[in-house]
Every structure is written in C-alpha cells, then in structure tokens.
Design a protein around this motif. Sequence first.
Motif, PDB file in Angstrom:
ATOM      1  N   THR A  59      11.960  43.418   2.394  1.00  0.00           N
ATOM      2  CA  THR A  59      13.025  43.005   2.040  1.00  0.00           C
ATOM      3  C   THR A  59      14.441  43.507   3.128  1.00  0.00           C
ATOM      4  O   THR A  59      15.576  42.778   3.257  1.00  0.00           O
ATOM      5  CB  THR A  59      13.252  44.107   0.528  1.00  0.00           C
ATOM      6  N   ARG A  60      14.410  44.337   4.294  1.00  0.00           N
ATOM      7  CA  ARG A  60      14.924  44.329   5.370  1.00  0.00           C
ATOM      8  C   ARG A  60      15.140  42.845   6.392  1.00  0.00           C
ATOM      9  O   ARG A  60      16.273  43.902   7.328  1.00  0.00           O
ATOM     10  CB  ARG A  60      15.595  46.046   4.849  1.00  0.00           C
ATOM     11  N   SER A  61      14.206  43.091   6.677  1.00  0.00           N
ATOM     12  CA  SER A  61      14.101  42.637   7.714  1.00  0.00           C
ATOM     13  C   SER A  61      12.816  41.254   8.510  1.00  0.00           C
ATOM     14  O   SER A  61      12.369  41.223   7.114  1.00  0.00           O
ATOM     15  CB  SER A  61      13.132  43.659   9.100  1.00  0.00           C
ATOM     16  N   LEU A  62      12.646  40.805   9.347  1.00  0.00           N
ATOM     17  CA  LEU A  62      11.998  39.140   9.622  1.00  0.00           C
ATOM     18  C   LEU A  62      11.421  40.137  10.406  1.00  0.00           C
ATOM     19  O   LEU A  62      11.751  39.381  11.750  1.00  0.00           O
ATOM     20  CB  LEU A  62      12.707  38.437   9.173  1.00  0.00           C
ATOM     21  N   VAL A  63       9.767  40.028  11.002  1.00  0.00           N
ATOM     22  CA  VAL A  63       9.339  40.716  12.244  1.00  0.00           C
ATOM     23  C   VAL A  63       8.579  39.260  12.073  1.00  0.00           C
ATOM     24  O   VAL A  63       7.350  38.934  11.715  1.00  0.00           O
ATOM     25  CB  VAL A  63       9.206  42.079  11.732  1.00  0.00           C
ATOM     26  N   LEU A  64       8.379  39.306  13.263  1.00  0.00           N
ATOM     27  CA  LEU A  64       7.200  38.614  14.223  1.00  0.00           C
ATOM     28  C   LEU A  64       5.949  38.905  14.140  1.00  0.00           C
ATOM     29  O   LEU A  64       5.494  39.647  14.880  1.00  0.00           O
ATOM     30  CB  LEU A  64       8.051  37.395  15.523  1.00  0.00           C
ATOM     31  N   THR A  65       5.059  38.665  14.366  1.00  0.00           N
ATOM     32  CA  THR A  65       3.740  38.749  14.386  1.00  0.00           C
ATOM     33  C   THR A  65       3.227  38.867  15.583  1.00  0.00           C
ATOM     34  O   THR A  65       4.185  37.835  16.627  1.00  0.00           O
ATOM     35  CB  THR A  65       3.067  37.781  13.258  1.00  0.00           C
ATOM     36  N   PRO A  66       2.071  39.222  15.657  1.00  0.00           N
ATOM     37  CA  PRO A  66       1.891  38.632  17.504  1.00  0.00           C
ATOM     38  C   PRO A  66       1.489  37.174  18.091  1.00  0.00           C
ATOM     39  O   PRO A  66       1.956  36.571  18.578  1.00  0.00           O
ATOM     40  CB  PRO A  66       0.603  38.843  17.350  1.00  0.00           C
ATOM     41  N   GLU A  67       1.422  36.229  16.456  1.00  0.00           N
ATOM     42  CA  GLU A  67       0.994  34.936  16.651  1.00  0.00           C
ATOM     43  C   GLU A  67       1.998  34.335  16.603  1.00  0.00           C
ATOM     44  O   GLU A  67       2.594  33.332  17.626  1.00  0.00           O
ATOM     45  CB  GLU A  67      -0.061  34.590  15.677  1.00  0.00           C
ATOM     46  N   GLY A  68       3.035  34.837  15.981  1.00  0.00           N
ATOM     47  CA  GLY A  68       4.216  34.390  16.176  1.00  0.00           C
ATOM     48  C   GLY A  68       5.616  34.599  16.396  1.00  0.00           C
ATOM     49  O   GLY A  68       6.184  33.409  17.176  1.00  0.00           O
ATOM     50  N   ARG A  69       4.937  35.614  18.047  1.00  0.00           N
ATOM     51  CA  ARG A  69       5.804  35.763  18.795  1.00  0.00           C
ATOM     52  C   ARG A  69       5.348  34.594  19.647  1.00  0.00           C
ATOM     53  O   ARG A  69       5.761  34.554  21.162  1.00  0.00           O
ATOM     54  CB  ARG A  69       5.651  36.873  19.444  1.00  0.00           C
ATOM     55  N   GLU A  70       4.379  34.667  20.163  1.00  0.00           N
ATOM     56  CA  GLU A  70       3.251  33.391  20.761  1.00  0.00           C
ATOM     57  C   GLU A  70       4.067  32.572  20.804  1.00  0.00           C
ATOM     58  O   GLU A  70       4.406  31.755  21.675  1.00  0.00           O
ATOM     59  CB  GLU A  70       2.177  33.544  20.678  1.00  0.00           C
ATOM     60  N   LEU A  71       4.010  31.750  19.794  1.00  0.00           N
ATOM     61  CA  LEU A  71       4.074  30.611  18.703  1.00  0.00           C
ATOM     62  C   LEU A  71       5.945  30.388  19.065  1.00  0.00           C
ATOM     63  O   LEU A  71       6.392  29.184  19.374  1.00  0.00           O
ATOM     64  CB  LEU A  71       3.803  30.320  17.606  1.00  0.00           C
ATOM     65  N   HIS A  72       6.851  31.690  19.290  1.00  0.00           N
ATOM     66  CA  HIS A  72       7.935  31.560  19.583  1.00  0.00           C
ATOM     67  C   HIS A  72       8.377  31.386  20.788  1.00  0.00           C
ATOM     68  O   HIS A  72       9.594  30.470  21.426  1.00  0.00           O
ATOM     69  CB  HIS A  72       8.595  33.089  18.892  1.00  0.00           C
ATOM     70  N   GLU A  73       7.622  31.697  21.750  1.00  0.00           N
ATOM     71  CA  GLU A  73       8.150  31.217  23.406  1.00  0.00           C
ATOM     72  C   GLU A  73       7.846  29.520  23.518  1.00  0.00           C
ATOM     73  O   GLU A  73       8.878  29.739  24.161  1.00  0.00           O
ATOM     74  CB  GLU A  73       7.216  32.438  24.325  1.00  0.00           C
ATOM     75  N   ARG A  74       6.668  29.327  23.035  1.00  0.00           N
ATOM     76  CA  ARG A  74       6.168  27.317  23.525  1.00  0.00           C
ATOM     77  C   ARG A  74       7.211  27.049  22.596  1.00  0.00           C
ATOM     78  O   ARG A  74       7.653  25.922  22.856  1.00  0.00           O
ATOM     79  CB  ARG A  74       5.086  27.284  22.460  1.00  0.00           C
ATOM     80  N   ALA A  75       7.862  26.846  21.411  1.00  0.00           N
ATOM     81  CA  ALA A  75       8.905  26.434  20.560  1.00  0.00           C
ATOM     82  C   ALA A  75       9.931  26.875  20.741  1.00  0.00           C
ATOM     83  O   ALA A  75      10.774  25.379  21.825  1.00  0.00           O
ATOM     84  CB  ALA A  75       9.117  27.226  18.993  1.00  0.00           C
ATOM     85  N   LEU A  76      10.705  27.379  22.103  1.00  0.00           N
ATOM     86  CA  LEU A  76      11.941  27.455  22.680  1.00  0.00           C
ATOM     87  C   LEU A  76      11.592  26.592  23.705  1.00  0.00           C
ATOM     88  O   LEU A  76      12.469  26.239  24.358  1.00  0.00           O
ATOM     89  CB  LEU A  76      12.268  29.209  23.381  1.00  0.00           C
ATOM     90  N   VAL A  77      10.441  26.625  24.370  1.00  0.00           N
ATOM     91  CA  VAL A  77       9.972  25.707  25.840  1.00  0.00           C
ATOM     92  C   VAL A  77      10.650  24.153  25.012  1.00  0.00           C
ATOM     93  O   VAL A  77      11.011  23.390  25.680  1.00  0.00           O
ATOM     94  CB  VAL A  77       9.521  25.934  26.123  1.00  0.00           C
ATOM     95  N   LEU A  78       9.715  23.956  24.102  1.00  0.00           N
ATOM     96  CA  LEU A  78       9.826  22.248  23.902  1.00  0.00           C
ATOM     97  C   LEU A  78      11.219  22.046  23.189  1.00  0.00           C
ATOM     98  O   LEU A  78      12.144  21.264  23.313  1.00  0.00           O
ATOM     99  CB  LEU A  78       9.002  21.942  22.065  1.00  0.00           C
TER     100      LEU A  78
END
Length: 307
Positions: A59-78
């Motif tokens: 209800t208070r936060s949005l936290v990346l899962t380990p899979e989400g962190r890896e995808l986020h790094e790749r998404a930033l490259v894109l």
Amino acid sequence: MTEQISLERLTGIVAFARAASYGSFTAAARSLSVSPSAVSKTIQRLEQQLGLRLFTRTTRSLVLTPEGRELHERALVLLRAAEDVVQSAAAVRAEPSGTLKIAAPLPIGTRLLAPALPEFRRRYPKLNIDLRLNDRFVNLVEEGIDVAIRVGQLADSTLISRRFAPNRVGAYASPGYLAARGTPRKPEDLRDHDCVNFRYQTSGQPLRWLFKVGSRNIEFTPDAAIVVDVSDAVVEVLAAGGGIGMTASWIAAPYVERGLLLPVLAEFSVDRSAITAVWPESRRGSPNVKAFVAFLDEVFPGSAPQA
C-alpha cells in the motif's frame, strides 16, 4: 528466429521502466501523460506475457523483484538507444548554430586549425567558434568542451574518437648548420652534433628521439645543447642554426618550403602517433560536432603534410 516485439509489449516495457525509475505508478503516469490505472494495467499485461512478477506491491511502496531489477537495467539500455535514434533524427534536420568549443594543442591550433576556421564559418555562418589552445590535458566534460584534438596514444575512456592523420616526427636542421658541421648519415652520428630538444610542459620530461633502423627501433634522449617547451620554438631555434632537432613534419613543412630547414635522417623517421578528434558521449548527436569532425577530413586529409 528472434521473435519480433509487439507494440503492446514495447509500451509495457516503457511503462515498467518509468515506474521502476520513479518508484510509483502515479509518477510514471504523470511523465507519460496517462492515468495511473493505465500504467498499472499495462505493466500487469507485461508481467502476464513474460510470466514474471516485476514488482512487489504494498500500500505504501513499489519494490522491484530480483527479476524486475534485471529487466529494468535492460529496459534502460533500450530506452537510451531509442532516445539516441530521436536525437540523431533531430540532428539531421538541425543546422549547426550557437557556440562550438574546441580544445587543441598549441601548434596544431595555430598552424592547422586557425587558418581553416574562416572557411568553416563561411559554411556555417550561424556557428561561433571558441578555440582554446594549450599543451595541458583538458577534461572535456568538466570544462564544457565540445570536441578536442589530441596527439598520441589515447587512454581508455568513455570519449568517442576518430583518428585522422599520422603524426610523423623527424630530424631537421638549417642548411647553414649542416654546411658548417656536416650531415649525419645514421642516428649514432648525432653524438657529434648540437641537439635541440623539446620538453613536455605537462610532465617536465624531455622528448625521447625515435628512429627506425631496419627492423628495430632506436630510442634515446640526446644530450641537448638547447631545450625548449614549445614546439614552435624548436623550429625557430633550428632555423637560426642552433643544431639538429626533432619535430613533426607538418610543423617543419613551411620552413622546408622556404629553404630554412632541411630534413635529416629522413629514411629513419617514424610515425610516432596519430592526430585524433575526441568528443563526449553527450555530444554524439550534436550537429555542431558532426559538422566540425566532417570538416577535419579536409584539414587532415588522410596524412599530415610531409616535408
């Protein structure tokens, strides 16, 4: 065969990257000019398509899962690549304008760049030039330099570079000096001559002389009668009969043309390094930098002028 990405999935990746970067659906929605519910539904569909859970939602936060962190790094490259495409397209349409800040070593700036700048401005009249000449190492990012000309081996860095002319260094002396003292036939003969050497301002170290004899290189520091720390001063001393000295062929060329200097031991001369243009990654799409680097093809046409 690589599966082609759908527009829906690409939209989901953009929404996910923004939400991960901002830490909330609301902030991501604001940056994308859509509603928070649209961002949430788009990311949920992406998770279903990938079979992954990208966020741990509370209800208070949005936290990346380990899979989400890896995808986020790749998404930033894109996304960075996509931004480069947009900037490149804009640069194609843009006309060079504003101020172009250039850093260069003193001799290259005075002898090669400065005479060429009027023609460059005739082609791009909306562009002003700020040329900064010195022999010290310039940090382009810290000093806001758009493009720099450097001579020698480049250290590994994040700078973009383009190599132009080889920098051939050879020995020269005045006709009067050679008539009085004789012409050396091999590098070892320099022991019997007055030598004029260059000292680097940045390190205080004298130039080591390099010659190629057969298949091997001979390198040494001469016992110089005169040492100076400006390249132009070296050729002035030589032209006045001060001895034999080493300098770049493009510095000596005007003196040779006027009969003030003669090449010595020319068959043993070597290309010590190269003249290279460097510029920061942030200037990759700059129309000003692109125009100037293209113009350098004419200033340094494949090889430096040889004496």
